[in-house]
Design an enzyme around this catalytic site. Structure first.
Site: not given
Ligand code: ACO
Length: 430
Positions: A267, A308, A365
């Site tokens: 987040h 996201h 971010d």
């Molecule tokens: N890098 C690589 N792979 C990713 C990333 C990433 N940043 N984000 C998602 N994925 C992949 C997952 O591994 C998953 O792959 P799969 O379908 O093969 O299993 C797919 O994309 C879907 O991802 P989820 O984790 O299911 O998506 P979720 O909605 O639960 O998570 C989140 C969203 C937490 C933002 C995620 O994208 C993440 O961890 N991003 C990096 C951290 C980040 O930038 N957070 C800030 C978000 S904005 C905010 O809160 C202000």
């Protein structure tokens, strides 16, 4: 027009029921499942709340597929270009854009509350100099409830308003105190003649031994970032504030819970993590290696600032911040090699099938840290900056919840998969 309903059929018993469908002003309809436990003896299962609307809300709307973000109906792009953080704060809290007189009064009300109790200030001495500022900030905000007994009746609208002003006004002061404590420098008192962001920069960077001039370019850049971070509907930290607040807990405790939820790298902690990641990548030649790691399911590495839960398209805030990075770096006469690296990383990732198929785009971010760094704000303070801006959204959602006569304690259910009933065995018999 016929009312929309969903039919739910239990195929084993043949029992059917019609579920009401509720429509908002825009966005997908929602199925009201409030009575499925009563009628069918089942709960819904939605880990991570991916498809669950926990509440009605009039504050912020996101269309994640189209990359649209509206605060009280106004596109964030328009607010970023034309508005100010104080005006956006008024809008989020009140629901309408203020008149000039309303804005002046609101700004005055906020600036009147910028000082914190001297006893609260002494709390910082209890922290080690290298304490993470988020730890200090969440603790000090929770402690505010020990100081304002006079105005903590959550059922009193005037008390709720005073609370809103106090949180929004004092968070920069608390953040600056945490920063000064880390540096070992004397605390700098707020200046109410300065704008919200100029005052924050003054408290961060002024020292008692020489005059400090707030660069208007820096104040303006911070104001833009604060507008873009001010609210984002039912995100993890806002939902945490609502859940904590739904128990009737005092609002300072609820906001402190929100700060803690924001801290995580999935987040608000992502802004700090992005710059750490870019530094770790180091140079353009290393990008493919890190992109491969992000795709490798056996690695815990993710591209921070990418992806996201709601946006499956460009996060509109990331676009605005990326454009602002060019302007701010140019106006401040500085450069940041990590910005160049971030641009290349975005370009490479957005051409990669893994990111394309999963619709992973840069989020708010990904670029914000470039601007914070250019303003001289240390990396450990990035998420605190986010918390200051988001405090407005947290307060707006808390206010909306408490003012709703239908609000109930938030209390999710579960699918139990543990042991079934069994009898206690004496220790000698295990
Ligand atoms: N890098 C690589 N792979 C990713 C990333 C990433 N940043 N984000 C998602 N994925 C992949 C997952 O591994 C998953 O792959 P799969 O379908 O093969 O299993 C797919 O994309 C879907 O991802 P989820 O984790 O299911 O998506 P979720 O909605 O639960 O998570 C989140 C969203 C937490 C933002 C995620 O994208 C993440 O961890 N991003 C990096 C951290 C980040 O930038 N957070 C800030 C978000 S904005 C905010 O809160 C202000």
């Amino acid at each position: 027009m016929t009312e929309k309903k969903f039919e739910l059929t239990d195929l084993s018993s043949g029992k059917k029921s019609l579920l009401p469908v509720k429509s908002g002003t825009i966005g997908p309809d929602v199925i009201d499942i409030a009575h499925i436990a009563r009628d069918h003896d089942v709960f819904s299962f939605d880990p991570g709340f991916g498809v669950t609307a926990a509440t009605e809300s009039k504050i912020t709307y996101i269309d994640g597929d189209a990359g649209v973000l509206l605060y009280r109906g106004y596109p964030v792009e328009q607010l970023a270009e034309k508005s100010s953080f104080m005006e956006v704060s008024y809008l989020l809290l009140d629901g309408q854009l203020p008149s000039r007189a309303q804005l002046e009064k609101f700004t005055r009300d906020i600036s009147r509350h910028t000082m914190i109790n001297e006893s609260l200030l002494r709390f910082f001495n209890g922290f080690h100099h290298n304490a993470h500022p988020m730890a200090m900030v969440s603790a000090v905000i929770a402690s505010m409830s020990a100081f304002y007994h006079d105005s903590m009746d959550i059922n009193n609208p005037r008390h709720r308003e005073i609370f809103a002003h106090r949180v929004i006004a004092k968070l920069p002061t608390i953040a600056a105190a945490a920063h000064k404590h880390s540096l070992g420098q004397p605390f700098v008192y707020p200046r109410n003649d300065l704008s919200y962001c100029a005052n924050l920069l003054h408290m961060f960077f002024a020292v008692p031994c020489e005059p400090y001039y707030v660069d208007p370019v820096a104040a303006e850049a911070l104001d833009l970032l604060f507008i873009l971070h001010a609210d984002h509907e039912q995100n993890a930290s806002t939902s945490t504030v609502r859940l904590a607040g739904s128990t009737g807990a005092n609002p300072y405790a609820a906001i402190s819970a929100g700060v803690s939820a924001l801290w995580g790298p999935a987040h608000g902690g992502a802004n700090e993590a992005v710059l750490n990641m870019l530094e770790q990548i180091g140079s353009v030649e290393n990008i493919p290696k890190y992109v491969a790691m992000a795709k490798d399911k056996n690695s815990h590495f993710r591209l921070m600032g990418f992806g996201h839960r709601v946006y499956k398209n460009f996060d509109p805030r990331a676009k605005i911040i990326r454009a602002a990075c060019y302007k701010v770096l140019e106006k401040l006469g500085t450069s940041n090699p990590l910005f160049e690296l971030a641009l290349r990383l975005e370009e490479i990732a957005l051409k990669d099938d893994y990111f394309v198929e999963r619709k992973l785009y840069p989020n708010v971010d990904f670029y914000s840290g470039v601007i914070y760094s250019a303003l001289g704000i240390p990396r450990s303070m990035f998420t605190v900056m986010f918390a200051i801006a988001r405090s407005v959204g947290w307060v707006a959602h808390w206010q909306e919840m408490i003012a709703d006569p239908a609000f109930r304690i938030g209390r999710p259910r579960q699918l139990y998969t543990g042991a079934t009933r069994r009898d206690y065995a004496e220790i000698t018999k295990r």
